[in-house]
Design a protein around this motif. Structure first.
Motif, PDB file in Angstrom:
ATOM      1  N   HIS A   1       0.687  -1.259  -0.071  1.00  0.00           N
ATOM      2  CA  HIS A   1       0.169  -0.164  -0.097  1.00  0.00           C
ATOM      3  C   HIS A   1       0.660   1.115   0.112  1.00  0.00           C
ATOM      4  O   HIS A   1       1.921   1.250   0.834  1.00  0.00           O
ATOM      5  N   SER A   2       0.522   2.318  -0.962  1.00  0.00           N
ATOM      6  CA  SER A   2       1.173   3.362  -0.983  1.00  0.00           C
ATOM      7  C   SER A   2       2.746   3.415  -1.157  1.00  0.00           C
ATOM      8  O   SER A   2       3.050   2.559  -1.944  1.00  0.00           O
ATOM      9  N   MET A   3       3.744   3.782  -0.224  1.00  0.00           N
ATOM     10  CA  MET A   3       5.107   3.512  -0.322  1.00  0.00           C
ATOM     11  C   MET A   3       5.387   2.090  -0.346  1.00  0.00           C
ATOM     12  O   MET A   3       6.340   1.368  -1.023  1.00  0.00           O
ATOM     13  N   GLY A   4       4.698   1.347   0.343  1.00  0.00           N
ATOM     14  CA  GLY A   4       4.862  -0.203   0.452  1.00  0.00           C
ATOM     15  C   GLY A   4       4.641  -0.779  -0.884  1.00  0.00           C
ATOM     16  O   GLY A   4       5.325  -1.947  -1.199  1.00  0.00           O
ATOM     17  N   ALA A   5       3.895  -0.268  -1.895  1.00  0.00           N
ATOM     18  CA  ALA A   5       3.811  -0.864  -3.233  1.00  0.00           C
ATOM     19  C   ALA A   5       5.133  -0.640  -3.996  1.00  0.00           C
ATOM     20  O   ALA A   5       5.470  -1.541  -4.774  1.00  0.00           O
ATOM     21  N   PHE A   6       5.846   0.564  -3.657  1.00  0.00           N
ATOM     22  CA  PHE A   6       7.009   0.739  -4.416  1.00  0.00           C
ATOM     23  C   PHE A   6       7.790  -0.275  -3.887  1.00  0.00           C
ATOM     24  O   PHE A   6       8.719  -0.817  -4.736  1.00  0.00           O
ATOM     25  N   ALA A   7       8.142  -0.581  -2.529  1.00  0.00           N
ATOM     26  CA  ALA A   7       8.949  -1.442  -1.941  1.00  0.00           C
ATOM     27  C   ALA A   7       8.704  -2.765  -2.382  1.00  0.00           C
ATOM     28  O   ALA A   7       9.652  -3.681  -2.755  1.00  0.00           O
ATOM     29  N   SER A   8       7.325  -3.115  -2.790  1.00  0.00           N
ATOM     30  CA  SER A   8       6.933  -4.549  -3.138  1.00  0.00           C
ATOM     31  C   SER A   8       7.488  -4.745  -4.455  1.00  0.00           C
ATOM     32  O   SER A   8       7.959  -6.065  -4.830  1.00  0.00           O
ATOM     33  N   LEU A   9       7.426  -3.741  -5.310  1.00  0.00           N
ATOM     34  CA  LEU A   9       7.904  -4.082  -6.606  1.00  0.00           C
ATOM     35  C   LEU A   9       9.332  -4.164  -6.836  1.00  0.00           C
ATOM     36  O   LEU A   9       9.877  -5.069  -7.446  1.00  0.00           O
ATOM     37  N   VAL A  10      10.318  -3.531  -5.883  1.00  0.00           N
ATOM     38  CA  VAL A  10      11.639  -3.733  -6.043  1.00  0.00           C
ATOM     39  C   VAL A  10      11.865  -5.134  -5.266  1.00  0.00           C
ATOM     40  O   VAL A  10      12.941  -5.717  -5.616  1.00  0.00           O
ATOM     41  N   LEU A  11      11.130  -5.452  -4.422  1.00  0.00           N
ATOM     42  CA  LEU A  11      11.231  -6.870  -3.763  1.00  0.00           C
ATOM     43  C   LEU A  11      10.878  -8.156  -4.977  1.00  0.00           C
ATOM     44  O   LEU A  11      11.760  -8.939  -4.920  1.00  0.00           O
ATOM     45  N   ALA A  12      10.143  -7.725  -5.842  1.00  0.00           N
ATOM     46  CA  ALA A  12       9.809  -8.789  -6.834  1.00  0.00           C
ATOM     47  C   ALA A  12      10.800  -8.725  -7.876  1.00  0.00           C
ATOM     48  O   ALA A  12      10.904  -9.741  -8.449  1.00  0.00           O
ATOM     49  N   ASP A  13      11.631  -7.450  -7.932  1.00  0.00           N
ATOM     50  CA  ASP A  13      12.796  -7.565  -9.001  1.00  0.00           C
ATOM     51  C   ASP A  13      14.204  -8.190  -8.188  1.00  0.00           C
ATOM     52  O   ASP A  13      14.765  -8.944  -9.008  1.00  0.00           O
ATOM     53  N   ARG A  14      14.354  -7.904  -6.966  1.00  0.00           N
ATOM     54  CA  ARG A  14      15.643  -8.276  -6.278  1.00  0.00           C
ATOM     55  C   ARG A  14      15.475  -9.700  -5.696  1.00  0.00           C
ATOM     56  O   ARG A  14      16.392 -10.275  -5.753  1.00  0.00           O
ATOM     57  N   HIS A  15      14.236 -10.234  -5.486  1.00  0.00           N
ATOM     58  CA  HIS A  15      14.015 -11.581  -4.945  1.00  0.00           C
ATOM     59  C   HIS A  15      12.963 -12.200  -5.471  1.00  0.00           C
ATOM     60  O   HIS A  15      11.870 -12.615  -4.840  1.00  0.00           O
ATOM     61  N   ALA A  16      13.040 -12.464  -6.622  1.00  0.00           N
ATOM     62  CA  ALA A  16      12.016 -12.798  -7.492  1.00  0.00           C
ATOM     63  C   ALA A  16      11.139 -14.041  -7.232  1.00  0.00           C
ATOM     64  O   ALA A  16      10.066 -14.453  -7.322  1.00  0.00           O
ATOM     65  N   GLU A  17      12.374 -15.080  -6.788  1.00  0.00           N
ATOM     66  CA  GLU A  17      11.839 -16.285  -6.352  1.00  0.00           C
ATOM     67  C   GLU A  17      10.930 -16.387  -5.144  1.00  0.00           C
ATOM     68  O   GLU A  17      10.216 -17.392  -4.845  1.00  0.00           O
ATOM     69  N   LEU A  18      10.778 -15.401  -4.258  1.00  0.00           N
ATOM     70  CA  LEU A  18       9.923 -15.230  -3.098  1.00  0.00           C
ATOM     71  C   LEU A  18       8.503 -14.793  -3.325  1.00  0.00           C
ATOM     72  O   LEU A  18       7.678 -14.721  -2.490  1.00  0.00           O
ATOM     73  N   VAL A  19       8.309 -14.131  -4.810  1.00  0.00           N
ATOM     74  CA  VAL A  19       6.891 -13.477  -4.826  1.00  0.00           C
ATOM     75  C   VAL A  19       6.311 -14.059  -6.049  1.00  0.00           C
ATOM     76  O   VAL A  19       6.872 -14.422  -7.295  1.00  0.00           O
ATOM     77  N   GLU A  20       4.945 -14.556  -5.742  1.00  0.00           N
ATOM     78  CA  GLU A  20       4.218 -15.329  -6.826  1.00  0.00           C
ATOM     79  C   GLU A  20       3.236 -14.142  -7.564  1.00  0.00           C
ATOM     80  O   GLU A  20       3.354 -14.206  -8.644  1.00  0.00           O
ATOM     81  N   ARG A  21       3.010 -13.171  -6.763  1.00  0.00           N
ATOM     82  CA  ARG A  21       1.986 -12.417  -7.403  1.00  0.00           C
ATOM     83  C   ARG A  21       2.142 -10.806  -6.633  1.00  0.00           C
ATOM     84  O   ARG A  21       2.223 -10.906  -5.459  1.00  0.00           O
ATOM     85  N   LEU A  22       1.813  -9.776  -7.391  1.00  0.00           N
ATOM     86  CA  LEU A  22       2.054  -8.751  -6.822  1.00  0.00           C
ATOM     87  C   LEU A  22       0.431  -7.980  -6.528  1.00  0.00           C
ATOM     88  O   LEU A  22      -0.122  -7.885  -7.894  1.00  0.00           O
ATOM     89  N   VAL A  23       0.131  -7.000  -5.595  1.00  0.00           N
ATOM     90  CA  VAL A  23      -1.206  -6.251  -5.442  1.00  0.00           C
ATOM     91  C   VAL A  23      -0.610  -5.051  -5.219  1.00  0.00           C
ATOM     92  O   VAL A  23      -0.426  -5.018  -4.026  1.00  0.00           O
TER      93      VAL A  23
END
Length: 337
Positions: A129-151
């Motif tokens: 949510h909000s800034m957390g969405a920015f951090a989540s996108l970068v998480l999916a980029d740097r640690h893709a194996e841990l992320v199934e989907r993003l909302v």
């Protein structure tokens, strides 16, 4: 919260110390989907109880919560736990040192996910949510194996400065009141509640959960209580909101299914919303893989911090595939204006 749910906090070793996280889980559910919920710029993990309840213990017949739905893929029965950290510099993680920024948050989030049991075989659905969405996108980029989907919930897309404003001026206009609040002192929790009382985004949306969230957002001792977010964290993280390198690279390399939910109104409950129509048009052109849906009847805060907003977020989390037209329509109808 619910007799069928457990809640706990735990600490995760990260650079410079320990990061606090909260976890809501279905009692007796050992296996199942982990949902990572990532809060906004001056928030904490207690922004998420409504979403956790909607995912883990929805009313029967809603969001796959009935007995008939228990075995259906994408139902609430699939979600075993919702894990939500206090980001570095916030909440009970506010003593962690900088530097901050989305790349650091992403690495901290990866540590939380691994501590919660996520790995390449059991990736998490990540809701930011909000800034957390920015951090989540970068998480999916740097640690893709841990992320199934993003909302992504009313965040994650670089903000565009209004005409005639530099990014620095636009950021001051957007977050200046938050920075001012972080410099204030309060004599008691009640005085902090009084400070928040007139906030237009919460008119008609004041709840016991929101009051608990406000009380948690205090550090120190009376009569010199201060908001828990470190002012340096706010300053460091803001650079990425207008397109820092880690964020822009993450958007360009995005390779997990991603849904963006837009609140109807902005940070003060006003129109236009945080992301005006022209920004959404740009997202559809430049990032066609990101599905975009509006959530009527919500503002930037109530989209996660009320039962109606949380129901729409939970419905998006539970969708295994891109939402079909009839599901998108139900997001509109299930969230009253």
């Amino acid at each position: 919260m619910s007799e069928s749910l457990d809640y706990r906090t735990f600490d995760v070793p990260v650079r410079g110390g320990e990061l606090r996280a909260g976890e809501w889980s279905r009692r007796g559910a050992e296996d199942g989907q982990t949902v990572l919920a990532v809060h906004g710029v001056t928030s904490s993990h207690l922004a998420w109880p409504f979403v956790a309840r909607a995912l883990l213990a929805p009313p029967a017949g809603e969001l796959g919560g009935s007995a008939d739905d228990a075995a259906r893929p994408g139902s609430a029965a699939d979600v075993a736990r919702v894990v939500a950290p206090d980001l570095r510099g916030r909440g009970r993680s506010n003593a962690l040192p900088g530097p901050y920024g989305m790349a650091q948050h992403a690495d901290d989030l990866a540590a939380v996910l691994r501590a919660a049991g996520a790995d390449a075989d059991r990736p998490a659905v990540v809701v930011g949510h909000s800034m957390g969405a920015f951090a989540s996108l970068v998480l999916a980029d740097r640690h893709a194996e841990l992320v199934e989907r993003l909302v992504l919930v009313d965040g994650g897309i670089p903000l565009a400065p209004p005409p005639g404003m530099s990014p620095e001026e636009a950021l001051q206009a957007l977050l200046g009141p938050a920075a001012e609040r972080l410099r204030m002192e309060f004599a008691s929790p009640e005085s902090y509640l009084d400070y928040w009382g007139p906030h237009p985004a919460f008119t008609g949306a004041w709840t016991p959960e929101f009051e608990e969230y406000i009380r948690y957002d205090l550090d120190g001792a009376a009569p010199r209580l201060r908001p828990a977010t470190a002012l340096a964290a706010l300053a460091d993280d803001n650079a990425d909101l207008y397109g820092g390198e880690s964020l822009l690279g993450a958007l360009d390399r995005l390779r997990v299914p991603t849904l963006l939910l837009r609140a109807e109104r902005g940070l003060l409950g006003q129109l236009p919303p945080l992301y005006p129509d022209e920004v959404m048009d740009r997202v559809r052109r430049e990032h066609p893989a990101i599905e975009v849906l509006d959530v009527p009847g919500t503002n930037h805060y109530t989209i996660v911090m009320t039962a109606d907003g949380a129901a729409a977020v939970a419905q998006a989390v539970l969708a295994r595939q891109p939402l079909a037209a009839e599901t998108a329509a139900s997001l509109d109808s299930d969230t009253p204006g």
